[in-house]
Design a protein around this motif. Sequence first.
Motif, PDB file in Angstrom:
ATOM      1  N   ARG A 209      80.269  54.436  77.116  1.00 31.04           N
ATOM      2  CA  ARG A 209      80.920  53.605  76.377  1.00 31.04           C
ATOM      3  C   ARG A 209      82.267  53.233  76.497  1.00 31.04           C
ATOM      4  NH1 ARG A 209      83.192  52.270  72.297  1.00 31.04           N
ATOM      5  NH2 ARG A 209      83.876  54.346  71.573  1.00 31.04           N
ATOM      6  N   VAL A 210      82.892  54.417  76.744  1.00 31.85           N
ATOM      7  CA  VAL A 210      84.510  54.290  76.883  1.00 31.85           C
ATOM      8  C   VAL A 210      84.920  53.587  78.111  1.00 31.85           C
ATOM      9  CG1 VAL A 210      86.524  55.643  77.132  1.00 31.85           C
ATOM     10  CG2 VAL A 210      84.981  56.403  75.375  1.00 31.85           C
ATOM     11  N   VAL A 211      84.274  54.107  79.171  1.00 30.98           N
ATOM     12  CA  VAL A 211      84.569  53.637  80.617  1.00 30.98           C
ATOM     13  C   VAL A 211      84.162  52.128  80.591  1.00 30.98           C
ATOM     14  CG1 VAL A 211      84.091  53.577  83.035  1.00 30.98           C
ATOM     15  CG2 VAL A 211      84.475  55.657  81.674  1.00 30.98           C
ATOM     16  N   ILE A 212      82.981  51.680  80.164  1.00 26.09           N
ATOM     17  CA  ILE A 212      82.229  50.253  80.421  1.00 26.09           C
ATOM     18  C   ILE A 212      83.334  49.346  79.444  1.00 26.09           C
ATOM     19  CG2 ILE A 212      80.345  48.840  79.826  1.00 26.09           C
ATOM     20  CD1 ILE A 212      78.615  51.162  80.595  1.00 26.09           C
ATOM     21  N   THR A 213      83.662  49.934  78.365  1.00 24.34           N
ATOM     22  CA  THR A 213      84.520  48.831  77.229  1.00 24.34           C
ATOM     23  C   THR A 213      85.816  48.748  77.767  1.00 24.34           C
ATOM     24  OG1 THR A 213      83.274  49.899  75.434  1.00 24.34           O
ATOM     25  CG2 THR A 213      85.348  48.820  75.117  1.00 24.34           C
ATOM     26  N   ARG A 214      86.367  49.823  78.610  1.00 21.71           N
ATOM     27  CA  ARG A 214      87.772  49.621  79.120  1.00 21.71           C
ATOM     28  C   ARG A 214      87.444  48.560  80.455  1.00 21.71           C
ATOM     29  NH1 ARG A 214      92.537  53.093  80.426  1.00 21.71           N
ATOM     30  NH2 ARG A 214      93.367  52.340  82.365  1.00 21.71           N
ATOM     31  N   GLN A 215      86.500  48.731  81.417  1.00 17.79           N
ATOM     32  CA  GLN A 215      86.516  47.664  82.266  1.00 17.79           C
ATOM     33  C   GLN A 215      86.537  46.274  81.801  1.00 17.79           C
ATOM     34  OE1 GLN A 215      82.729  48.637  84.255  1.00 17.79           O
ATOM     35  NE2 GLN A 215      83.267  50.646  84.683  1.00 17.79           N
ATOM     36  N   MET A 216      85.543  46.078  80.906  1.00 17.12           N
ATOM     37  CA  MET A 216      85.135  44.485  80.283  1.00 17.12           C
ATOM     38  C   MET A 216      86.711  44.199  79.673  1.00 17.12           C
ATOM     39  SD  MET A 216      82.541  44.385  81.725  1.00 17.12           S
ATOM     40  CE  MET A 216      81.171  45.571  82.294  1.00 17.12           C
ATOM     41  N   LEU A 217      87.042  44.837  78.814  1.00 18.84           N
ATOM     42  CA  LEU A 217      88.193  44.476  77.993  1.00 18.84           C
ATOM     43  C   LEU A 217      89.515  44.326  79.051  1.00 18.84           C
ATOM     44  CD1 LEU A 217      88.345  46.516  74.788  1.00 18.84           C
ATOM     45  CD2 LEU A 217      87.743  44.069  75.248  1.00 18.84           C
ATOM     46  N   ALA A 218      89.643  45.106  79.998  1.00 16.77           N
ATOM     47  CA  ALA A 218      90.836  44.893  80.947  1.00 16.77           C
ATOM     48  C   ALA A 218      90.524  43.684  81.924  1.00 16.77           C
ATOM     49  CB  ALA A 218      90.775  46.119  81.857  1.00 16.77           C
ATOM     50  N   ALA A 219      89.395  43.575  82.201  1.00 22.44           N
ATOM     51  CA  ALA A 219      89.064  42.489  83.060  1.00 22.44           C
ATOM     52  C   ALA A 219      89.267  41.086  82.356  1.00 22.44           C
ATOM     53  CB  ALA A 219      87.546  42.210  83.392  1.00 22.44           C
ATOM     54  N   LEU A 220      89.005  41.164  81.008  1.00 23.91           N
ATOM     55  CA  LEU A 220      89.053  39.862  80.190  1.00 23.91           C
ATOM     56  C   LEU A 220      90.516  39.584  79.739  1.00 23.91           C
ATOM     57  CD1 LEU A 220      86.066  40.283  77.999  1.00 23.91           C
ATOM     58  CD2 LEU A 220      86.502  38.375  79.276  1.00 23.91           C
ATOM     59  N   LYS A 221      91.491  40.430  79.690  1.00 26.78           N
ATOM     60  CA  LYS A 221      92.757  40.258  79.411  1.00 26.78           C
ATOM     61  C   LYS A 221      93.461  39.215  80.151  1.00 26.78           C
ATOM     62  CE  LYS A 221      96.677  43.358  78.626  1.00 26.78           C
ATOM     63  NZ  LYS A 221      97.101  44.834  79.375  1.00 26.78           N
ATOM     64  N   PRO A 222      94.163  38.093  79.192  1.00 22.40           N
ATOM     65  CA  PRO A 222      94.610  37.224  79.962  1.00 22.40           C
ATOM     66  C   PRO A 222      95.708  37.410  80.749  1.00 22.40           C
ATOM     67  CG  PRO A 222      94.299  36.981  77.365  1.00 22.40           C
ATOM     68  CD  PRO A 222      94.091  38.084  77.769  1.00 22.40           C
ATOM     69  N   ASP A 223      95.960  36.634  81.805  1.00 19.09           N
ATOM     70  CA  ASP A 223      97.021  37.073  82.833  1.00 19.09           C
ATOM     71  C   ASP A 223      98.314  36.906  82.167  1.00 19.09           C
ATOM     72  OD1 ASP A 223      94.970  37.324  85.199  1.00 19.09           O
ATOM     73  OD2 ASP A 223      94.661  35.232  84.733  1.00 19.09           O
TER      74      ASP A 223
END
Lengths: 223, 223
Positions: A209-223
């Motif tokens: 959960r920690v790893v997958i959540t980090r991936q998705m939130l990091a990818a979604l972070k506005p540039d």
Amino acid sequence: MPKRNLTTSKKAGAAAKRIDAPLRAARVAKVSVICAEAERQFAQYGFEGASLDMIAQTLGISRQNLLYYFPSKELLYIQVLDNVLNEWRLRMDGLVSGSNPEAAVRDYIRAKLRFSAERPAGSQVFAREVMAGMPRFREAMMARAMPAMNADVKTFERWADAGLVARLDFRHLLFSIWASTQAYADMAPQFACMLGKASLDEEDFERARVVITRQMLAALKPD
Amino acid sequence: MPKRNLTTSKKAGAAAKRIDAPLRAARVAKVSVICAEAERQFAQYGFEGASLDMIAQTLGISRQNLLYYFPSKELLYIQVLDNVLNEWRLRMDGLVSGSNPEAAVRDYIRAKLRFSAERPAGSQVFAREVMAGMPRFREAMMARAMPAMNADVKTFERWADAGLVARLDFRHLLFSIWASTQAYADMAPQFACMLGKASLDEEDFERARVVITRQMLAALKPD
DNA sequence: GTCTATATTCAGATAGAC
DNA sequence: GTCTATCTGAATATAGAC
């Protein structure tokens, strides 16, 4: 086709209901345990690999009795898939909404991983049906899973319009979340094997959960 | 058990080789097309669901002839899985190494997605075997896939020591990359269905690559 | 609702001729 | 190497007694 005897079937309204209620309840309970065991065996052996004999034997009933509740193997299979899709929607519906993308994504991933942990067989039956080309469940998929996905994509796009998340291809983002979380059900034997244990435990799911959540939130972070 | 006639089997060394070469080549070719078709059908119907009759019929040979090349269904199946694992390693080995994490991750995801696009059936046979609990391929998995994963995890940890990437649980990061990329083979019918098309095309894979790469690189970025 | 008995189909595998 | 013929077992499903 089950037929109650004339004594009860003739009665109408409240009286009939009072008499039928326990009968129906018993039937519903039995149908439910049959579905649970069928789900397990369809998950492990597939539609063709599972046998009504084995399922009945595990439940301590005869194959013929099983066929009394489900007239054919295919109808039993369809029922199992239907139950899975229902509980899926029950758990996931409306998670992607509101105005807090981060909380929504966290909850979504948590719910999907919980489903993988608690109902791995359901996920596997579904995966097998998909790999077979969805020969028996395509319409149900189209009718019920697609609208849910489209609604989620729209929500993400609204968030992107508001500058809350980066503008990605949200369909593929959802595919990726599904894949990563469902894999902890479908590929659990492989993952457990590679972690050197017999089966995945609570901690493994928490780490995932920690790893997958980090991936998705990091990818979604506005540039 | 195949036995060549006495005329050729008695000869030894170069002479025998010269005579046997074309025979062996023909055999190898036939074995190869059998494996290819078996892979397709095991992928779609599973081990129990696929039948030697159907495979042979599709190839235009008899079931008995098929059994001449593979003495049993199980041996054919093992061979198919073995081929998949071999090509897998051939394409992936050594991609995670060197001192450029970003390039390594990009190449790794690209290679895995290419495998999903070019060899979806292989991935599906593998997925089915895993869901069944790996009853026929556990040792091979342990012996060949695990060392590869452990080497990759060590490389990520070296990068983390050097401050090149964030310190995550790299085992689960790898699981997530595998899941996301393999899903474009295993779940292709579902994804295509949800995108409103008959099958995934090059553009879909390219869009998937962009999203998945972004996720992984963003998650790996040092804090 | 549950049982026994049975019809039917189909699959994997082997034997032996050519 | 390929074929015909055959053995054996298992699976879904139905009919009918109780």
